[in-house]
Design a protein around this motif. Sequence first.
Motif, PDB file in Angstrom:
ATOM      1  N   UNK A 133       0.826  -1.208   0.000  1.00  0.00           N
ATOM      2  CA  UNK A 133       0.000   0.000   0.000  1.00  0.00           C
ATOM      3  C   UNK A 133       0.862   1.262   0.000  1.00  0.00           C
ATOM      4  N   UNK A 134       2.031   1.204   0.624  1.00  0.00           N
ATOM      5  CA  UNK A 134       2.915   2.368   0.682  1.00  0.00           C
ATOM      6  C   UNK A 134       3.519   2.721  -0.674  1.00  0.00           C
ATOM      7  N   UNK A 135       3.867   1.691  -1.475  1.00  0.00           N
ATOM      8  CA  UNK A 135       4.634   1.971  -2.693  1.00  0.00           C
ATOM      9  C   UNK A 135       3.989   1.482  -3.982  1.00  0.00           C
ATOM     10  N   UNK A 136       2.989   0.642  -3.877  1.00  0.00           N
ATOM     11  CA  UNK A 136       2.414   0.039  -5.072  1.00  0.00           C
ATOM     12  C   UNK A 136       1.796   1.054  -6.012  1.00  0.00           C
ATOM     13  N   UNK A 137       1.761   0.669  -7.275  1.00  0.00           N
ATOM     14  CA  UNK A 137       1.156   1.515  -8.301  1.00  0.00           C
ATOM     15  C   UNK A 137       0.127   0.757  -9.124  1.00  0.00           C
ATOM     16  N   UNK A 138       0.073  -0.531  -8.915  1.00  0.00           N
ATOM     17  CA  UNK A 138      -0.783  -1.383  -9.739  1.00  0.00           C
ATOM     18  C   UNK A 138       0.078  -1.993 -10.836  1.00  0.00           C
ATOM     19  N   UNK A 139       0.029  -3.289 -10.985  1.00  0.00           N
ATOM     20  CA  UNK A 139       0.840  -3.965 -12.002  1.00  0.00           C
ATOM     21  C   UNK A 139       0.008  -5.058 -12.653  1.00  0.00           C
ATOM     22  N   UNK A 140       0.531  -5.564 -13.764  1.00  0.00           N
ATOM     23  CA  UNK A 140      -0.184  -6.603 -14.486  1.00  0.00           C
ATOM     24  C   UNK A 140      -1.520  -6.070 -14.954  1.00  0.00           C
ATOM     25  N   UNK A 141      -2.570  -6.809 -14.687  1.00  0.00           N
ATOM     26  CA  UNK A 141      -3.896  -6.394 -15.124  1.00  0.00           C
ATOM     27  C   UNK A 141      -4.692  -5.700 -14.027  1.00  0.00           C
ATOM     28  N   UNK A 142      -4.032  -5.252 -12.961  1.00  0.00           N
ATOM     29  CA  UNK A 142      -4.704  -4.519 -11.887  1.00  0.00           C
ATOM     30  C   UNK A 142      -4.855  -3.054 -12.276  1.00  0.00           C
ATOM     31  N   UNK A 143      -5.972  -2.484 -11.910  1.00  0.00           N
ATOM     32  CA  UNK A 143      -6.210  -1.067 -12.198  1.00  0.00           C
ATOM     33  C   UNK A 143      -5.405  -0.157 -11.279  1.00  0.00           C
ATOM     34  N   UNK A 144      -5.152  -0.622 -10.052  1.00  0.00           N
ATOM     35  CA  UNK A 144      -4.448   0.185  -9.059  1.00  0.00           C
ATOM     36  C   UNK A 144      -3.954  -0.706  -7.937  1.00  0.00           C
ATOM     37  N   UNK A 145      -3.114  -0.155  -7.075  1.00  0.00           N
ATOM     38  CA  UNK A 145      -2.658  -0.902  -5.909  1.00  0.00           C
ATOM     39  C   UNK A 145      -3.823  -1.195  -4.978  1.00  0.00           C
ATOM     40  N   UNK A 146      -4.759  -0.256  -4.862  1.00  0.00           N
ATOM     41  CA  UNK A 146      -5.916  -0.487  -4.001  1.00  0.00           C
ATOM     42  C   UNK A 146      -6.730  -1.679  -4.487  1.00  0.00           C
ATOM     43  N   UNK A 147      -6.887  -1.803  -5.787  1.00  0.00           N
ATOM     44  CA  UNK A 147      -7.619  -2.930  -6.355  1.00  0.00           C
ATOM     45  C   UNK A 147      -6.871  -4.227  -6.087  1.00  0.00           C
ATOM     46  N   UNK A 148      -5.549  -4.217  -6.229  1.00  0.00           N
ATOM     47  CA  UNK A 148      -4.734  -5.404  -5.948  1.00  0.00           C
ATOM     48  C   UNK A 148      -4.945  -5.878  -4.509  1.00  0.00           C
ATOM     49  N   UNK A 149      -4.824  -4.948  -3.589  1.00  0.00           N
ATOM     50  CA  UNK A 149      -4.865  -5.276  -2.165  1.00  0.00           C
ATOM     51  C   UNK A 149      -6.274  -5.676  -1.735  1.00  0.00           C
ATOM     52  N   UNK A 150      -7.254  -4.892  -2.123  1.00  0.00           N
ATOM     53  CA  UNK A 150      -8.643  -5.191  -1.760  1.00  0.00           C
ATOM     54  C   UNK A 150      -9.053  -6.562  -2.269  1.00  0.00           C
ATOM     55  N   UNK A 151      -8.711  -6.854  -3.508  1.00  0.00           N
ATOM     56  CA  UNK A 151      -9.051  -8.147  -4.086  1.00  0.00           C
ATOM     57  C   UNK A 151      -8.351  -9.285  -3.339  1.00  0.00           C
ATOM     58  N   UNK A 152      -7.107  -9.082  -2.962  1.00  0.00           N
ATOM     59  CA  UNK A 152      -6.362 -10.127  -2.250  1.00  0.00           C
ATOM     60  C   UNK A 152      -6.989 -10.432  -0.891  1.00  0.00           C
ATOM     61  N   UNK A 153      -7.404  -9.406  -0.162  1.00  0.00           N
ATOM     62  CA  UNK A 153      -8.021  -9.612   1.151  1.00  0.00           C
ATOM     63  C   UNK A 153      -9.361 -10.321   0.989  1.00  0.00           C
ATOM     64  N   UNK A 154     -10.131  -9.917   0.000  1.00  0.00           N
ATOM     65  CA  UNK A 154     -11.404 -10.606  -0.269  1.00  0.00           C
ATOM     66  C   UNK A 154     -11.153 -12.072  -0.598  1.00  0.00           C
ATOM     67  N   UNK A 155     -10.108 -12.343  -1.382  1.00  0.00           N
ATOM     68  CA  UNK A 155      -9.750 -13.732  -1.714  1.00  0.00           C
ATOM     69  C   UNK A 155      -9.424 -14.529  -0.454  1.00  0.00           C
ATOM     70  N   UNK A 156      -8.637 -13.940   0.441  1.00  0.00           N
ATOM     71  CA  UNK A 156      -8.293 -14.632   1.684  1.00  0.00           C
ATOM     72  C   UNK A 156      -9.559 -14.997   2.455  1.00  0.00           C
ATOM     73  N   UNK A 157     -10.519 -14.079   2.500  1.00  0.00           N
ATOM     74  CA  UNK A 157     -11.764 -14.353   3.215  1.00  0.00           C
ATOM     75  C   UNK A 157     -12.539 -15.495   2.562  1.00  0.00           C
ATOM     76  N   UNK A 158     -12.531 -15.560   1.239  1.00  0.00           N
ATOM     77  CA  UNK A 158     -13.216 -16.664   0.535  1.00  0.00           C
ATOM     78  C   UNK A 158     -12.522 -17.995   0.814  1.00  0.00           C
ATOM     79  N   UNK A 159     -11.208 -17.981   0.865  1.00  0.00           N
ATOM     80  CA  UNK A 159     -10.449 -19.197   1.184  1.00  0.00           C
ATOM     81  C   UNK A 159     -10.775 -19.633   2.609  1.00  0.00           C
TER      82      UNK A 159
END
Length: 168
Positions: free
Chosen positions: A59-85
């Motif tokens: 969150x401090x340095x990310x800019x969004x990479x690959x097919x992510x729109x932003x670092x916030x999207x990367x992180x939010x999606x990852x946390x949601x994934x953890x909850x689904x797991x």
Amino acid sequence: MDITEIIQHQHDEQRRMFAYLEQWPREDTAGLEAMWRRLAILLEVHAEAEERFFYHQLDEVGEGAGDAESKDEEITDAIKDHNKIREAVRRADSAKPGSEQWWQAVVDANTQNSDHMGEEERQDLTDFRQQASLQWRHDLAVQFLRFEAEHWAKGVTPVDKDPADFTG
């Protein structure tokens, strides 16, 4: 050491553990239960370590990479994934090992985890490699591995997280 390599290595281990479980003799329900418990602990300790150490730094340095729109999207999606797991793991833990319900929950955990790892490798890990210094990645790896070593035997209590707590 590099946190992105540590996470990648652990993803590979998770893939192997699911493959072992899929090949385990179906009649050996005690073995299935023991293998699942090991994998469930691996999944949760790994997720908790990422949440405590990696995502806040991304969150401090990310800019969004690959097919992510932003670092916030990367992180939010990852946390949601953890909850689904976690939800799939809870379902497996509440079912009789080897039963149809148990296998469905295990397959769901594997599917959710596989999707998560692919995105994380393509987005989050790439983003952090591009933005964080090697020294920072090393220092973070030490913290990450120490946490895991301290919690490996007993695991950690699974708690769903609010994705909003991880982005600035």
